[in-house]
Design a protein around this motif. Structure first.
Motif, PDB file in Angstrom:
ATOM      1  N   LEU A  83       0.889  -1.213   0.067  1.00 46.40           N
ATOM      2  CA  LEU A  83       0.294  -0.001   0.009  1.00 46.40           C
ATOM      3  C   LEU A  83       0.689   1.142   0.066  1.00 46.40           C
ATOM      4  O   LEU A  83       0.540   2.120  -0.609  1.00 46.40           O
ATOM      5  CB  LEU A  83      -0.860   0.045   1.340  1.00 46.40           C
ATOM      6  N   ASP A  84       2.029   1.365   0.416  1.00 47.51           N
ATOM      7  CA  ASP A  84       2.970   2.533   0.566  1.00 47.51           C
ATOM      8  C   ASP A  84       3.399   2.949  -0.499  1.00 47.51           C
ATOM      9  O   ASP A  84       3.425   3.968  -0.872  1.00 47.51           O
ATOM     10  CB  ASP A  84       4.022   2.037   1.702  1.00 47.51           C
ATOM     11  N   LYS A  85       3.912   1.751  -1.396  1.00 47.94           N
ATOM     12  CA  LYS A  85       4.097   1.990  -2.842  1.00 47.94           C
ATOM     13  C   LYS A  85       3.241   2.718  -3.573  1.00 47.94           C
ATOM     14  O   LYS A  85       3.286   3.446  -4.355  1.00 47.94           O
ATOM     15  CB  LYS A  85       4.943   0.873  -3.458  1.00 47.94           C
ATOM     16  N   PHE A  86       1.839   1.794  -3.539  1.00 55.02           N
ATOM     17  CA  PHE A  86       0.887   2.325  -4.297  1.00 55.02           C
ATOM     18  C   PHE A  86       0.435   3.760  -4.145  1.00 55.02           C
ATOM     19  O   PHE A  86       0.183   4.538  -4.689  1.00 55.02           O
ATOM     20  CB  PHE A  86      -0.519   1.471  -4.189  1.00 55.02           C
ATOM     21  N   HIS A  87       0.509   3.943  -2.712  1.00 52.36           N
ATOM     22  CA  HIS A  87       0.248   5.325  -2.141  1.00 52.36           C
ATOM     23  C   HIS A  87       1.200   6.335  -2.833  1.00 52.36           C
ATOM     24  O   HIS A  87       0.642   7.518  -3.056  1.00 52.36           O
ATOM     25  CB  HIS A  87       0.160   5.424  -0.906  1.00 52.36           C
ATOM     26  N   GLU A  88       2.408   6.157  -2.808  1.00 58.53           N
ATOM     27  CA  GLU A  88       3.419   7.036  -3.630  1.00 58.53           C
ATOM     28  C   GLU A  88       3.070   7.168  -4.947  1.00 58.53           C
ATOM     29  O   GLU A  88       3.363   8.621  -5.512  1.00 58.53           O
ATOM     30  CB  GLU A  88       4.934   6.565  -3.406  1.00 58.53           C
ATOM     31  N   VAL A 103      -5.721   8.579  -0.809  1.00 51.19           N
ATOM     32  CA  VAL A 103      -4.613   9.253  -0.753  1.00 51.19           C
ATOM     33  C   VAL A 103      -4.640   9.893   0.942  1.00 51.19           C
ATOM     34  O   VAL A 103      -3.818   9.958   1.782  1.00 51.19           O
ATOM     35  CB  VAL A 103      -4.256  10.263  -1.794  1.00 51.19           C
ATOM     36  N   ALA A 104      -5.909  10.496   1.060  1.00 51.38           N
ATOM     37  CA  ALA A 104      -6.427  11.229   2.337  1.00 51.38           C
ATOM     38  C   ALA A 104      -6.148  10.052   3.305  1.00 51.38           C
ATOM     39  O   ALA A 104      -5.510  10.441   4.552  1.00 51.38           O
ATOM     40  CB  ALA A 104      -7.457  11.760   2.415  1.00 51.38           C
ATOM     41  N   PHE A 110      -0.128   7.657   7.919  1.00 46.94           N
ATOM     42  CA  PHE A 110       1.320   7.856   8.094  1.00 46.94           C
ATOM     43  C   PHE A 110       1.548   8.953   9.090  1.00 46.94           C
ATOM     44  O   PHE A 110       2.514   8.622   9.921  1.00 46.94           O
ATOM     45  CB  PHE A 110       2.025   8.183   6.798  1.00 46.94           C
ATOM     46  N   ARG A 111       0.712   9.780   9.401  1.00 47.82           N
ATOM     47  CA  ARG A 111       0.712  10.738  10.399  1.00 47.82           C
ATOM     48  C   ARG A 111       0.701  10.167  11.548  1.00 47.82           C
ATOM     49  O   ARG A 111       0.998  10.453  12.856  1.00 47.82           O
ATOM     50  CB  ARG A 111      -0.117  12.070  10.116  1.00 47.82           C
ATOM     51  N   ILE A 135     -11.481  10.832   8.466  1.00 49.17           N
ATOM     52  CA  ILE A 135     -11.006  11.614   7.153  1.00 49.17           C
ATOM     53  C   ILE A 135     -11.188  10.994   5.910  1.00 49.17           C
ATOM     54  O   ILE A 135     -11.715  11.771   5.081  1.00 49.17           O
ATOM     55  CB  ILE A 135      -9.461  11.261   7.278  1.00 49.17           C
ATOM     56  N   MET A 136     -11.701   9.575   5.699  1.00 52.74           N
ATOM     57  CA  MET A 136     -12.310   9.242   4.588  1.00 52.74           C
ATOM     58  C   MET A 136     -13.943   9.962   4.533  1.00 52.74           C
ATOM     59  O   MET A 136     -14.358  10.296   3.359  1.00 52.74           O
ATOM     60  CB  MET A 136     -12.496   7.906   4.481  1.00 52.74           C
ATOM     61  N   ILE A 137     -14.609  10.042   5.311  1.00 51.96           N
ATOM     62  CA  ILE A 137     -15.928  10.400   5.582  1.00 51.96           C
ATOM     63  C   ILE A 137     -15.801  11.901   4.974  1.00 51.96           C
ATOM     64  O   ILE A 137     -16.679  12.297   4.078  1.00 51.96           O
ATOM     65  CB  ILE A 137     -16.686  10.538   6.893  1.00 51.96           C
ATOM     66  N   VAL A 138     -15.010  12.707   5.672  1.00 56.88           N
ATOM     67  CA  VAL A 138     -15.111  14.330   5.613  1.00 56.88           C
ATOM     68  C   VAL A 138     -14.422  14.463   3.874  1.00 56.88           C
ATOM     69  O   VAL A 138     -15.038  14.996   3.045  1.00 56.88           O
ATOM     70  CB  VAL A 138     -13.772  14.764   6.169  1.00 56.88           C
ATOM     71  N   THR A 139     -13.545  13.637   3.444  1.00 55.04           N
ATOM     72  CA  THR A 139     -13.044  13.609   2.212  1.00 55.04           C
ATOM     73  C   THR A 139     -14.191  13.313   1.131  1.00 55.04           C
ATOM     74  O   THR A 139     -14.119  14.000  -0.012  1.00 55.04           O
ATOM     75  CB  THR A 139     -11.667  12.777   1.839  1.00 55.04           C
ATOM     76  N   ARG A 140     -14.789  12.221   1.316  1.00 58.87           N
ATOM     77  CA  ARG A 140     -15.824  11.507   0.375  1.00 58.87           C
ATOM     78  C   ARG A 140     -16.895  12.734   0.248  1.00 58.87           C
ATOM     79  O   ARG A 140     -17.491  13.019  -0.882  1.00 58.87           O
ATOM     80  CB  ARG A 140     -16.600  10.281   0.985  1.00 58.87           C
ATOM     81  N   ASN A 141     -17.359  13.329   1.517  1.00 56.67           N
ATOM     82  CA  ASN A 141     -18.309  14.635   1.469  1.00 56.67           C
ATOM     83  C   ASN A 141     -17.931  15.538   0.454  1.00 56.67           C
ATOM     84  O   ASN A 141     -18.661  16.099  -0.143  1.00 56.67           O
ATOM     85  CB  ASN A 141     -18.756  14.978   2.856  1.00 56.67           C
ATOM     86  N   ARG A 142     -16.527  16.112   0.651  1.00 55.76           N
ATOM     87  CA  ARG A 142     -16.240  17.153  -0.169  1.00 55.76           C
ATOM     88  C   ARG A 142     -16.149  16.763  -1.439  1.00 55.76           C
ATOM     89  O   ARG A 142     -16.667  17.627  -2.541  1.00 55.76           O
ATOM     90  CB  ARG A 142     -14.532  17.426   0.247  1.00 55.76           C
TER      91      ARG A 142
END
Length: 247
Positions: A83-88, A103-104, A110-111, A135-142
């Motif tokens: 997942l880390d390589k796919f994320h990059e 990505v979010a 990672f944080r 963070i997934m819920i907030v990003t999806r709503n945006r």
């Protein structure tokens, strides 16, 4: 014997001391002969129709693009081994909602990640999982809010354009009857052009409203389906991250 039969329109014109006037009954002709207020309403409806078609074309391209990209993203995501390589890779080209959500969530992972996740206590693990889910819920709503832009305009045009056109028709007919009363000419030839010009406003209103309503219903359905797809991906990814957190 002299033929005294006279056409109805001509007889009326002779009685009133006027001669028949030819009218341009084309769309452009009806527009130019309409009342100035009715002309303004027609222009407003035509601009609304133009903008509605531009919105329809833009949304059609947008939904077509994000659906194709989402299918490819899911295929690449489940085929990836790390997942880390796919994320990059995705971090540099997250140009559709599903990739943005991924990505979010990974950025938050990672944080929040503890160096030794197996040594973390239960509250720490639950905290990480909850932050990723939020963070997934907030990003999806945006992302859904971005896709919704323009649909409100289509709904407004679809619901209001017929009534605006009808308002122009009422004003046009009133203007026609006032003109008839002032000229004392009640022949059909003098009434018909004004009424046709007035009804032309309603026709333009329907021309703007019908495509807007159809497009709004279609895109609302597409948005609902895609929103469900994003929610399903968020749930699946959250389960995947939960297994990572639990070791």
């Amino acid at each position: 014997m002299v033929d005294t039969a006279v056409e109805p329109v001509q007889a009326a014109d002779i009685v009133n001391g006027s001669t028949p006037v030819s009218h341009d009954m084309s769309f452009i002709g009806m527009f130019w002969h309409a009342d100035p207020v009715v002309q303004m309403i027609m222009i407003m409806l035509l601009l609304a129709s133009f903008w509605a078609w531009a919105t329809i074309f833009d949304k059609w391209l947008t939904f077509r693009s994000i659906k194709a990209r989402a299918i490819k993203f899911e295929s690449d995501f489940w085929a990836s081994e790390a997942l880390d390589k796919f994320h990059e890779r995705m971090k540099k080209r997250a140009n559709h909602p599903m990739a943005v959500i991924f990505v979010a969530a990974m950025d938050e992972w990672f944080r929040s990640r503890i160096r030794d996740i197996s040594a973390a206590n239960l509250s720490q693990k639950l905290g990480i999982r909850e932050r990723i889910n939020q963070i997934m819920i907030v990003t999806r709503n945006r992302e859904i809010e971005k896709l919704e832009s323009g649909l409100g305009f289509l709904a407004t045009v679809g619901s209001s354009a017929p009534f605006i056109g009808l308002f122009g028709t009422v004003l046009g007919i009133m203007h026609s009857f006032i003109s008839i009363a002032q000229s004392h000419n009640t022949s059909l030839a003098s009434v018909a052009p004004g009424i046709a010009e007035a009804l032309f406003a309603t026709a333009i209103g329907l021309f703007a409203a019908i495509p807007a309503v159809i497009a709004y219903n279609k895109f609302s359905g597409e948005l609902e389906k895609f929103s469900g797809k994003l929610e399903d991906f968020s749930v699946e990814f959250n389960m995947l991250m939960s297994r990572q957190i639990e070791g």
